[in-house]
Write a protein that holds these residues in place. Sequence first.
Motif, mmCIF file in Angstrom:
data_model
loop_
_atom_site.group_PDB
_atom_site.id
_atom_site.type_symbol
_atom_site.label_atom_id
_atom_site.label_comp_id
_atom_site.label_asym_id
_atom_site.label_seq_id
_atom_site.Cartn_x
_atom_site.Cartn_y
_atom_site.Cartn_z
ATOM 1 N N LEU A 26 0.847 -1.196 0.000
ATOM 2 C CA LEU A 26 0.000 0.000 0.000
ATOM 3 C C LEU A 26 0.880 1.243 0.000
ATOM 4 C CD1 LEU A 26 -2.578 -1.005 2.761
ATOM 5 C CD2 LEU A 26 -2.963 -1.033 0.288
ATOM 6 N N LYS A 27 0.387 2.312 -0.602
ATOM 7 C CA LYS A 27 1.145 3.569 -0.579
ATOM 8 C C LYS A 27 1.053 4.225 0.786
ATOM 9 C CE LYS A 27 1.592 4.823 -5.345
ATOM 10 N NZ LYS A 27 1.132 5.581 -6.489
ATOM 11 N N SER A 28 -0.046 3.980 1.487
ATOM 12 C CA SER A 28 -0.242 4.583 2.806
ATOM 13 C C SER A 28 -1.234 3.721 3.579
ATOM 14 C CB SER A 28 -0.796 6.000 2.639
ATOM 15 O OG SER A 28 -1.390 6.422 3.843
ATOM 16 N N LEU A 29 -1.164 3.787 4.901
ATOM 17 C CA LEU A 29 -2.142 3.065 5.722
ATOM 18 C C LEU A 29 -3.418 3.886 5.893
ATOM 19 C CD1 LEU A 29 0.221 1.691 8.517
ATOM 20 C CD2 LEU A 29 -0.730 0.427 6.564
ATOM 21 N N GLU A 30 -3.416 5.091 5.346
ATOM 22 C CA GLU A 30 -4.520 6.011 5.590
ATOM 23 C C GLU A 30 -5.841 5.521 5.012
ATOM 24 O OE1 GLU A 30 -4.296 10.812 5.991
ATOM 25 O OE2 GLU A 30 -3.488 9.834 4.221
ATOM 26 N N GLN A 31 -5.738 4.891 3.835
ATOM 27 C CA GLN A 31 -6.979 4.568 3.141
ATOM 28 C C GLN A 31 -7.431 3.124 3.321
ATOM 29 O OE1 GLN A 31 -5.935 7.082 -0.073
ATOM 30 N NE2 GLN A 31 -6.802 8.363 1.551
ATOM 31 N N VAL A 32 -6.983 2.494 4.418
ATOM 32 C CA VAL A 32 -7.325 1.088 4.581
ATOM 33 C C VAL A 32 -7.706 0.850 6.033
ATOM 34 C CG1 VAL A 32 -5.037 0.220 5.186
ATOM 35 C CG2 VAL A 32 -6.545 -1.191 3.821
ATOM 36 N N ASP A 33 -8.639 -0.086 6.265
ATOM 37 C CA ASP A 33 -8.892 -0.469 7.655
ATOM 38 C C ASP A 33 -8.509 -1.935 7.834
ATOM 39 O OD1 ASP A 33 -11.010 -2.048 6.782
ATOM 40 O OD2 ASP A 33 -12.493 -0.496 7.186
ATOM 41 N N LEU A 34 -8.537 -2.371 9.079
ATOM 42 C CA LEU A 34 -8.045 -3.702 9.384
ATOM 43 C C LEU A 34 -8.839 -4.778 8.644
ATOM 44 C CD1 LEU A 34 -6.030 -5.354 11.005
ATOM 45 C CD2 LEU A 34 -7.666 -5.365 12.895
ATOM 46 N N GLN A 35 -10.154 -4.598 8.550
ATOM 47 C CA GLN A 35 -10.980 -5.600 7.884
ATOM 48 C C GLN A 35 -10.563 -5.782 6.424
ATOM 49 O OE1 GLN A 35 -12.857 -7.583 9.656
ATOM 50 N NE2 GLN A 35 -13.120 -8.783 7.773
ATOM 51 N N GLN A 36 -10.238 -4.688 5.763
ATOM 52 C CA GLN A 36 -9.805 -4.796 4.358
ATOM 53 C C GLN A 36 -8.476 -5.529 4.247
ATOM 54 O OE1 GLN A 36 -10.129 -0.491 3.941
ATOM 55 N NE2 GLN A 36 -11.449 -0.795 2.163
ATOM 56 N N ILE A 37 -7.591 -5.296 5.213
ATOM 57 C CA ILE A 37 -6.304 -6.002 5.209
ATOM 58 C C ILE A 37 -6.523 -7.491 5.429
ATOM 59 C CG2 ILE A 37 -4.082 -6.242 6.410
ATOM 60 C CD1 ILE A 37 -4.325 -3.241 7.145
ATOM 61 N N ILE A 38 -7.408 -7.821 6.381
ATOM 62 C CA ILE A 38 -7.711 -9.231 6.666
ATOM 63 C C ILE A 38 -8.287 -9.896 5.423
ATOM 64 C CG2 ILE A 38 -9.201 -10.784 7.987
ATOM 65 C CD1 ILE A 38 -8.871 -8.790 10.354
ATOM 66 N N GLU A 39 -9.216 -9.219 4.752
ATOM 67 C CA GLU A 39 -9.826 -9.813 3.552
ATOM 68 C C GLU A 39 -8.791 -10.041 2.459
ATOM 69 O OE1 GLU A 39 -13.196 -7.334 2.670
ATOM 70 O OE2 GLU A 39 -14.139 -7.934 4.560
ATOM 71 N N ALA A 40 -7.812 -9.143 2.375
ATOM 72 C CA ALA A 40 -6.794 -9.283 1.324
ATOM 73 C C ALA A 40 -5.775 -10.363 1.650
ATOM 74 C CB ALA A 40 -6.087 -7.947 1.112
ATOM 75 N N LEU A 41 -5.507 -10.566 2.935
ATOM 76 C CA LEU A 41 -4.373 -11.428 3.294
ATOM 77 C C LEU A 41 -4.734 -12.744 3.995
ATOM 78 C CD1 LEU A 41 -1.709 -8.874 4.568
ATOM 79 C CD2 LEU A 41 -1.838 -10.003 2.361
ATOM 80 N N PHE A 42 -5.910 -12.814 4.589
ATOM 81 C CA PHE A 42 -6.209 -13.974 5.434
ATOM 82 C C PHE A 42 -7.450 -14.744 5.032
ATOM 83 C CE2 PHE A 42 -3.359 -11.449 7.902
ATOM 84 C CZ PHE A 42 -2.531 -12.374 8.498
ATOM 85 N N VAL A 43 -8.312 -14.170 4.173
ATOM 86 C CA VAL A 43 -9.529 -14.873 3.796
ATOM 87 C C VAL A 43 -9.352 -15.411 2.397
ATOM 88 C CG1 VAL A 43 -12.008 -14.650 3.429
ATOM 89 C CG2 VAL A 43 -10.887 -13.328 5.237
ATOM 90 N N ARG A 44 -9.572 -16.671 2.217
ATOM 91 C CA ARG A 44 -9.459 -17.200 0.867
ATOM 92 C C ARG A 44 -10.843 -17.583 0.354
ATOM 93 N NH1 ARG A 44 -5.569 -20.994 -0.042
ATOM 94 N NH2 ARG A 44 -3.793 -20.638 1.290
#
Length: 228
Positions: free
Chosen positions: A210-228
């Motif tokens: 990501l270019k910055s953490l500003e435009q993301v929340d934890l749920q979006q990170i989880i969906e991108a990295l932990f949910v298949r």
Amino acid sequence: MLRAVIFDFDGVIVDTERFHFQALKRVLAEEGIPLTWEEYTQAYLAMDDKNCFRAALARHGQAIAPGIVDGLSERKAHYFFGTLSDAVALFPGVEGLIREAAEKYPLAIASGARREEIEFLLGKVGLREFFPVVVAAEDVVRGKPDPEAYIAALGRLNRLISGRPVRPSECLVVEDSRHGVAAATSAGMRCLAVANSYTPEELTAAHLVLKSLEQVDLQQIIEALFVR
Ligand SMILES: [Mg+2]
């Protein structure tokens, strides 16, 4: 499933790399060794101080006498504290992510910085309480890109957690450097890289950039990295 979050420190939480650079540059200049920002980011950023000095002395053909690296590191720490301005800046979005993550998960820091620097800065920005585990330069033998700092941080978190130990694959790491991303991925952890110190193209070894953490929340990170 996400169960723990481990943050790198300089370049992810606090905007301090230029202070580390200035302090390192000053010590090296006193030893007759020049240093540019480009050289710093390519060769030294993410190394702990002692490895920085060992590498710099070796690159410039200078002998590494006993005790010299400790002395240079002490001097660099002194200059680092001297150059810190009163307002140490947090990177955009990181405080929100820390607060959000701390509500659900245990947090740690795994950094190549000295413990006194991390403790001082965490206190200054009011985030000390969120990190039950801080792994600093003094706590590891092999600095990043070796995975030791991340493995040590998870080991300490697991001693605080009841129930089944957290596995590396259940950890989210937030990094800003290429060496840091390499350390996290070789520890078997899921790595989010934020392009605060390098370009996104230089960080593609991470699972998400990501270019910055500003435009993301934890749920979006989880969906991108932990949910298949
Ligand atoms: Mg960093």
